[in-house]
Scaffold this active site. Structure first.
Site, PDB file in Angstrom:
ATOM      1  N   CYS A  15      11.228  -2.310   6.479  1.00  0.00           N
ATOM      2  CA  CYS A  15      10.125  -2.292   7.434  1.00  0.00           C
ATOM      3  C   CYS A  15      10.014  -3.677   8.072  1.00  0.00           C
ATOM      4  O   CYS A  15      10.706  -4.619   7.689  1.00  0.00           O
ATOM      5  CB  CYS A  15       8.822  -1.939   6.724  1.00  0.00           C
ATOM      6  N   HIS A 127      -0.099  -3.820  -9.497  1.00  0.00           N
ATOM      7  CA  HIS A 127       0.830  -4.064  -8.396  1.00  0.00           C
ATOM      8  C   HIS A 127       0.469  -5.388  -7.725  1.00  0.00           C
ATOM      9  O   HIS A 127      -0.701  -5.705  -7.534  1.00  0.00           O
ATOM     10  CB  HIS A 127       0.763  -2.916  -7.386  1.00  0.00           C
ATOM     11  N   GLU A 129       0.459  -6.473  -4.721  1.00  0.00           N
ATOM     12  CA  GLU A 129      -0.422  -6.389  -3.552  1.00  0.00           C
ATOM     13  C   GLU A 129      -1.867  -6.153  -3.984  1.00  0.00           C
ATOM     14  O   GLU A 129      -2.799  -6.789  -3.468  1.00  0.00           O
ATOM     15  CB  GLU A 129       0.029  -5.282  -2.599  1.00  0.00           C
ATOM     16  N   THR A 166      -1.532  -0.999   1.064  1.00  0.00           N
ATOM     17  CA  THR A 166      -0.833  -0.521   2.259  1.00  0.00           C
ATOM     18  C   THR A 166       0.323   0.417   1.950  1.00  0.00           C
ATOM     19  O   THR A 166       0.706   1.224   2.798  1.00  0.00           O
ATOM     20  CB  THR A 166      -0.296  -1.703   3.080  1.00  0.00           C
ATOM     21  N   SER A 224       9.016  -0.623  -6.719  1.00  0.00           N
ATOM     22  CA  SER A 224       8.627  -0.491  -5.315  1.00  0.00           C
ATOM     23  C   SER A 224       7.672   0.683  -5.160  1.00  0.00           C
ATOM     24  O   SER A 224       8.063   1.844  -5.345  1.00  0.00           O
ATOM     25  CB  SER A 224       9.859  -0.288  -4.435  1.00  0.00           C
ATOM     26  N   SER A 266      12.006  -1.558   1.073  1.00  0.00           N
ATOM     27  CA  SER A 266      12.595  -2.815   0.609  1.00  0.00           C
ATOM     28  C   SER A 266      14.099  -2.705   0.384  1.00  0.00           C
ATOM     29  O   SER A 266      14.715  -3.649  -0.108  1.00  0.00           O
ATOM     30  CB  SER A 266      11.925  -3.258  -0.705  1.00  0.00           C
TER      31      SER A 266
END
Length: 345
Positions: A15, A127, A129, A166, A224, A266
């Site tokens: 991405c 995680h 994030e 996200t 991921s 990723s």
């Protein structure tokens, strides 16, 4: 392998945020003597991390592990404010490669907490994030992963805002968001979804081909979040065989019929190419494209300043015109090509 045909999802793989982060770390490697340090894995892909480790990048889970005065990169997943501050105190050069979409969520957390909201954050416990986002306003935010988690929240006694990690799948998000709206009728939500457009696009491409597939191969690492979401989505779509692999070497030898192939955000394209080569479909590869992606995230500000300075010095050293020098075309260089070039170093 007696594979009849491969359906290849598009979009797939890197991405815009991953493209930016990988190219940024590559520049750090090229412009600094090793070791370069990176807080957490730059992206959640084992082959990408291995490539950088071979070039002298050291990935750490604590800024205190970085010797003072060394260059530091902060990963694409976003870092807690105290981590960013610690890195700037410790590093000679610090580049924050956080994805702009994650930065948007951080800004919303800070703003809503400052306005007196209680924040319900949908994400995965542990995680990177989620950890970084929760740390923006830890006293004002609750993490939920399920409808039951929403039901267990205490009465807020204050306005409530809903935000999300996200990289969630739409299915992970939708039921929990609906439960939160039922629980808190005056719930505030951003006008535009927090879910990454790239994550959503990759899921849509998988669903567009799933009903035609005897098996689906999802390329990406176990840590991921968006890759695992693709894996779950394939199973939910009813496909009998759904496999997540890091590399083509992990493919079984008994796949038959029509095989769908996709890759998490990723995963580099070279892994996709290797999987296609090993599957060797008799009737070739059909790309299933649901949309075009042309999003581009420029290098982090700290790196842009460094690259401009290096470009000025290089131009002046050969007697060129600094004012008329061409602008570096970062957008025209893909991260997969950068990784391939790094393999030659």
């Amino acid at each position: 392998m007696p594979v009849e045909k491969v359906l290849l999802a598009a979009p797939r793989g890197f991405c815009a945020g991953v493209e930016m982060a990988i190219k940024a770390l590559a520049w750090m490697v090229r412009t600094n003597e090793p070791p370069v340090y990176c807080f957490h894995e730059i992206v959640h892909n084992r082959s990408v991390v291995d490539r950088f480790e071979q070039l002298g990048v050291v990935f750490v889970d604590d800024i205190a592990e970085v010797p003072e005065g060394r260059p530091i990169m902060l990963s694409a997943h976003g870092s807690a404010p105290e981590v960013v501050a610690a890195a700037r105190r410790r590093g000679s050069v610090v580049v924050n490669a956080v994805c702009p979409l994650v930065t948007k969520v951080h800004h919303e957390v800070k703003r809503r907490a400052g306005e007196g909201y209680r924040i319900v954050y949908v994400g995965h416990e542990g995680h990177e994030e989620a950890v970084g986002t929760m740390a923006v306003a830890p006293a004002s935010i609750d993490l939920v992963e399920s409808v039951d988690d929403v039901a267990a929240l205490p009465d807020a006694g204050q306005p409530v805002a809903l935000l999300a990690q996200t990289t969630l799948s739409h299915r992970e998000w939708a039921d929990v968001a609906a439960a939160a709206r039922d629980r808190f009728p005056d719930l505030w939500q951003p006008g535009r979804s927090d879910l990454c457009f790239a994550t959503t696009n990759r899921q849509a491409a998988l669903m567009a081909m799933a009903e035609r597939c005897d098996a689906i191969v999802v390329i990406g690492s176990a840590n991921s979040s968006n890759t695992r979401a693709l894996e779950r989505l394939g199973r939910e779509a009813g496909c009998a065989t759904v496999l997540r692999v890091n590399t083509a070497d992990e493919l079984p030898d008994d796949l038959t019929g029509v095989v769908g192939v996709t890759a998490g955000a990723s995963a580099p394209e070279e892994l996709v190419d290797a999987v296609l080569a090993k599957l060797a479909p008799i009737d070739g590869v059909e790309e299933i494209r649901v949309t075009e992606e042309d999003e581009y995230f420029p290098p982090p500000r700290e790196l842009r300043d460094l690259l401009v300075a290096l470009d000025v010095v290089a131009t002046a050293s050969v007697g060129g015109s600094v004012s008329d020098r061409p602008v570096p075309a970062d957008r025209d260089v893909g991260a997969s090509d950068v990784l391939a070039a790094l393999a030659q170093l």
